[in-house]
Design a protein around this motif. Structure first.
Motif, PDB file in Angstrom:
ATOM      1  N   VAL A  35      -1.654   0.154 -17.273  1.00 53.50           N
ATOM      2  CA  VAL A  35      -0.956   0.170 -15.993  1.00 53.50           C
ATOM      3  C   VAL A  35       0.014   1.346 -15.960  1.00 53.50           C
ATOM      4  N   ASP A  36      -0.062   2.135 -14.906  1.00 51.80           N
ATOM      5  CA  ASP A  36       0.853   3.260 -14.717  1.00 51.80           C
ATOM      6  C   ASP A  36       2.011   2.799 -13.839  1.00 51.80           C
ATOM      7  N   VAL A  37       3.100   2.373 -14.475  1.00 47.51           N
ATOM      8  CA  VAL A  37       4.240   1.831 -13.724  1.00 47.51           C
ATOM      9  C   VAL A  37       5.084   2.932 -13.096  1.00 47.51           C
ATOM     10  N   GLU A  38       4.879   4.174 -13.483  1.00 49.40           N
ATOM     11  CA  GLU A  38       5.691   5.267 -12.975  1.00 49.40           C
ATOM     12  C   GLU A  38       5.134   5.866 -11.681  1.00 49.40           C
ATOM     13  N   ASP A  39       3.890   5.530 -11.363  1.00 51.32           N
ATOM     14  CA  ASP A  39       3.243   6.153 -10.215  1.00 51.32           C
ATOM     15  C   ASP A  39       3.679   5.445  -8.932  1.00 51.32           C
ATOM     16  N   ARG A  40       4.422   6.149  -8.079  1.00 59.61           N
ATOM     17  CA  ARG A  40       4.835   5.617  -6.781  1.00 59.61           C
ATOM     18  C   ARG A  40       3.730   5.909  -5.781  1.00 59.61           C
ATOM     19  N   LEU A  41       2.945   4.892  -5.490  1.00 58.72           N
ATOM     20  CA  LEU A  41       1.771   5.089  -4.655  1.00 58.72           C
ATOM     21  C   LEU A  41       2.162   5.210  -3.191  1.00 58.72           C
ATOM     22  N   ALA A  42       1.518   6.136  -2.510  1.00 55.48           N
ATOM     23  CA  ALA A  42       1.787   6.331  -1.086  1.00 55.48           C
ATOM     24  C   ALA A  42       1.387   5.089  -0.300  1.00 55.48           C
ATOM     25  N   VAL A  43       2.125   4.819   0.764  1.00 55.76           N
ATOM     26  CA  VAL A  43       1.708   3.790   1.708  1.00 55.76           C
ATOM     27  C   VAL A  43       0.462   4.300   2.427  1.00 55.76           C
ATOM     28  N   GLU A  44      -0.505   3.411   2.636  1.00 49.23           N
ATOM     29  CA  GLU A  44      -1.712   3.793   3.362  1.00 49.23           C
ATOM     30  C   GLU A  44      -1.933   2.814   4.510  1.00 49.23           C
ATOM     31  N   ILE A  45      -2.237   3.346   5.687  1.00 48.13           N
ATOM     32  CA  ILE A  45      -2.484   2.532   6.881  1.00 48.13           C
ATOM     33  C   ILE A  45      -3.938   2.739   7.297  1.00 48.13           C
ATOM     34  N   TYR A  46      -4.637   1.616   7.494  1.00 49.81           N
ATOM     35  CA  TYR A  46      -6.076   1.662   7.771  1.00 49.81           C
ATOM     36  C   TYR A  46      -6.358   1.323   9.225  1.00 49.81           C
ATOM     37  N   ASN A  47      -7.191   2.143   9.840  1.00 51.59           N
ATOM     38  CA  ASN A  47      -7.674   1.911  11.204  1.00 51.59           C
ATOM     39  C   ASN A  47      -9.120   1.431  11.113  1.00 51.59           C
ATOM     40  N   PRO A  48      -9.393   0.121  11.367  1.00 48.82           N
ATOM     41  CA  PRO A  48     -10.766  -0.392  11.245  1.00 48.82           C
ATOM     42  C   PRO A  48     -11.741   0.247  12.222  1.00 48.82           C
ATOM     43  N   ASN A  49     -11.259   0.676  13.380  1.00 47.59           N
ATOM     44  CA  ASN A  49     -12.165   1.282  14.359  1.00 47.59           C
ATOM     45  C   ASN A  49     -12.700   2.625  13.880  1.00 47.59           C
ATOM     46  N   LEU A  50     -11.862   3.351  13.129  1.00 47.38           N
ATOM     47  CA  LEU A  50     -12.255   4.692  12.679  1.00 47.38           C
ATOM     48  C   LEU A  50     -12.654   4.721  11.208  1.00 47.38           C
ATOM     49  N   ASP A  51     -12.439   3.585  10.489  1.00 46.06           N
ATOM     50  CA  ASP A  51     -12.655   3.542   9.037  1.00 46.06           C
ATOM     51  C   ASP A  51     -11.915   4.698   8.361  1.00 46.06           C
ATOM     52  N   TYR A  52     -10.626   4.784   8.684  1.00 40.43           N
ATOM     53  CA  TYR A  52      -9.823   5.928   8.234  1.00 40.43           C
ATOM     54  C   TYR A  52      -8.490   5.445   7.666  1.00 40.43           C
ATOM     55  N   TRP A  53      -8.090   6.040   6.520  1.00 41.06           N
ATOM     56  CA  TRP A  53      -6.807   5.743   5.883  1.00 41.06           C
ATOM     57  C   TRP A  53      -5.818   6.872   6.160  1.00 41.06           C
ATOM     58  N   GLU A  54      -4.642   6.511   6.623  1.00 38.29           N
ATOM     59  CA  GLU A  54      -3.581   7.486   6.880  1.00 38.29           C
ATOM     60  C   GLU A  54      -2.517   7.371   5.796  1.00 38.29           C
ATOM     61  N   LEU A  55      -2.139   8.495   5.214  1.00 37.45           N
ATOM     62  CA  LEU A  55      -1.125   8.510   4.150  1.00 37.45           C
ATOM     63  C   LEU A  55       0.279   8.541   4.732  1.00 37.45           C
ATOM     64  N   CYS A  56       1.177   7.740   4.107  1.00 35.29           N
ATOM     65  CA  CYS A  56       2.577   7.676   4.531  1.00 35.29           C
ATOM     66  C   CYS A  56       3.458   7.692   3.282  1.00 35.29           C
ATOM     67  N   PRO A  57       4.778   7.874   3.456  1.00 39.42           N
ATOM     68  CA  PRO A  57       5.661   7.945   2.288  1.00 39.42           C
ATOM     69  C   PRO A  57       5.616   6.671   1.445  1.00 39.42           C
ATOM     70  N   PRO A  58       5.755   6.797   0.114  1.00 41.66           N
ATOM     71  CA  PRO A  58       5.721   5.624  -0.768  1.00 41.66           C
ATOM     72  C   PRO A  58       7.000   4.801  -0.674  1.00 41.66           C
ATOM     73  N   LEU A  59       6.959   3.643  -1.298  1.00 37.44           N
ATOM     74  CA  LEU A  59       8.166   2.820  -1.406  1.00 37.44           C
ATOM     75  C   LEU A  59       9.289   3.628  -2.028  1.00 37.44           C
ATOM     76  N   PRO A  60      10.543   3.381  -1.618  1.00 38.65           N
ATOM     77  CA  PRO A  60      11.666   4.070  -2.264  1.00 38.65           C
ATOM     78  C   PRO A  60      11.672   3.845  -3.781  1.00 38.65           C
ATOM     79  N   ALA A  61      12.261   4.802  -4.485  1.00 41.17           N
ATOM     80  CA  ALA A  61      12.234   4.784  -5.949  1.00 41.17           C
ATOM     81  C   ALA A  61      12.916   3.548  -6.540  1.00 41.17           C
ATOM     82  N   ASP A  62      13.800   2.888  -5.791  1.00 39.03           N
ATOM     83  CA  ASP A  62      14.478   1.693  -6.306  1.00 39.03           C
ATOM     84  C   ASP A  62      13.496   0.600  -6.713  1.00 39.03           C
ATOM     85  N   PHE A  63      12.298   0.597  -6.127  1.00 38.18           N
ATOM     86  CA  PHE A  63      11.317  -0.450  -6.399  1.00 38.18           C
ATOM     87  C   PHE A  63      10.346  -0.071  -7.516  1.00 38.18           C
TER      88      PHE A  63
END
Length: 388
Positions: A176-204
């Motif tokens: 498990v890579d606990v240091e990797d702050r993964l980007a938030v991803e938002i999925y549009n089912p109509n387009l089958d497309y993932w949009e990248l957004c900023p990750p959770l703040p570093a506090d988490f």
């Protein structure tokens, strides 16, 4: 002879009474059917063509969806050894009963999540979703950052749902890579497309999976993420795609807690140490200031009915989910058939009442992992299938 004639007369009268149902107006029949719980309405739709046409009409389904707003509790049990023992259940608060849902083969996935009308299955490679009651499993295009055990939320943008995936962990070389702050991803089912957004703040960073986090969606605009043990809270603006400043939401004596959205407000439910022993307390939270005020305390007799042991760590298996005017508190261990309680609020939180839920159906297995969530239930979605 006279007795035979009397019996014949009774049979004729009974036949006439039965036939009288055929002469009920459609409006009166619709009114009678509307008083039934949703599950009974589903059964009634198979009784005859007239009832089916009434129940499947858009006016009736819209009316039922508008009046029966209490959220259902879904409990999905996973058995790590015998996948055939995986079982999903649903609790209908109107009928006050549990019933079994059809078992899906994807319930055997390591990471299985539910949210607002959908089931989700995630692995380090794939992400799939399915409407709770109808439809088929759909595998999405790959996440930009594959992950396990994320938070998943469903919100509506216009008439279309979107899925937000937050946090989770990545496996690198089997670790498990606990240091990797993964980007938030938002999925549009109509387009089958993932949009990248900023990750959770570093506090988490030290605890960014659904084992350590919970979430609450407010007005389809604000997605709150809360640390169950850290008490850190932040909000993701679904319009602007930005995180708010991290704050701490920690009532005195709190051991662990869960953030839920009820009646367009944030509600915190958690286990507290007090002078008379542990208590499970609900607080209303001001979304602007994060100040909190006490709403309700679960009666201790009710809380202790969730357990059948005297072990010091027994309270660690308490979980809390909520939506609408209901907050469910349950024990995720198999000690008493996954016993659960519910707190029901009146409008504007003026009054509340606690009660114990009935036990799961007798065919419930013993599970190694339990996933529970709340969701509103639409009669239209059950009858026709969710429209995406």
């Amino acid at each position: 002879m006279e007795e035979s004639i009397c019996i014949q007369k009774l049979n004729v009268q009974n036949d006439q009474k039965i036939k009288n149902w055929d002469f009920l107006s459609s409006d009166l029949t619709e009114k009678i059917l509307s008083y039934l719980p949703i599950r009974s309405i589903i059964v009634a739709s198979s009784v005859c063509k007239i009832w089916n046409s009434i129940i499947t009409s858009s006016s009736f389904t819209t009316k039922i969806s508008a009046t029966k707003k209490q959220p259902w509790l879904f409990l999905c049990g996973q058995n790590s050894i015998f996948y055939n023992n995986n079982q999903p259940f649903a609790y209908d608060p109107d009928a006050n009963e549990w019933f079994s849902l059809p078992t899906s083969t994807l319930l055997s996935q390591d990471f299985f999540i539910g949210s607002n009308g959908f089931f989700f299955a995630t692995t380090s490679e794939n992400f799939s979703f399915k409407p709770i009651f109808n439809g088929i499993w759909v595998q999405t295009s790959p996440l930009r950052f594959s992950r396990c055990n994320p938070l998943v939320g469903v919100y509506n943008k216009g008439l279309n749902p979107k899925f937000i995936v937050v946090g989770g962990v990545r496996f690198v070389g089997g670790l498990v890579d606990v240091e990797d702050r993964l980007a938030v991803e938002i999925y549009n089912p109509n387009l089958d497309y993932w949009e990248l957004c900023p990750p959770l703040p570093a506090d988490f960073r030290s605890g960014n999976s659904s084992q350590w986090l919970c979430s609450a969606l407010l007005r389809d605009k604000f997605y709150y993420v809360f640390g169950i043990y850290s008490c850190f809270v932040t909000c993701f603006n679904l319009d602007e795609h930005l995180w708010s400043q991290v704050q701490t939401l920690r009532p005195p004596g709190i051991l662990f807690s869960f953030l839920v959205a009820c009646q367009d407000c944030l509600v915190l439910g958690g286990l507290c140490n007090s002078t008379n022993g542990p208590n499970f307390v609900l607080w209303k939270v001001d979304e602007e200031t994060m100040e909190f005020s006490e709403l309700a305390i679960m009666p201790q007799a009710l809380m202790y009915c969730l357990f059948d042991s005297d072990e010091d760590d027994k309270f660690a298996s308490l979980k809390c989910v909520g939506l609408g005017n209901l907050v469910y508190v349950y024990n995720e261990e198999h000690l008493k058939d996954y016993t659960a309680c519910v707190c029901e609020f009146s409008n504007d939180f003026g009054m509340c009442s606690w009660r114990k839920l009935p036990n799961l159906p007798p065919n419930a297995s013993k599970f190694h992992r339990v996933i529970s969530f709340c969701s509103n239930v639409s009669l239209d979605n059950i009858l026709v299938g969710a429209r995406i």
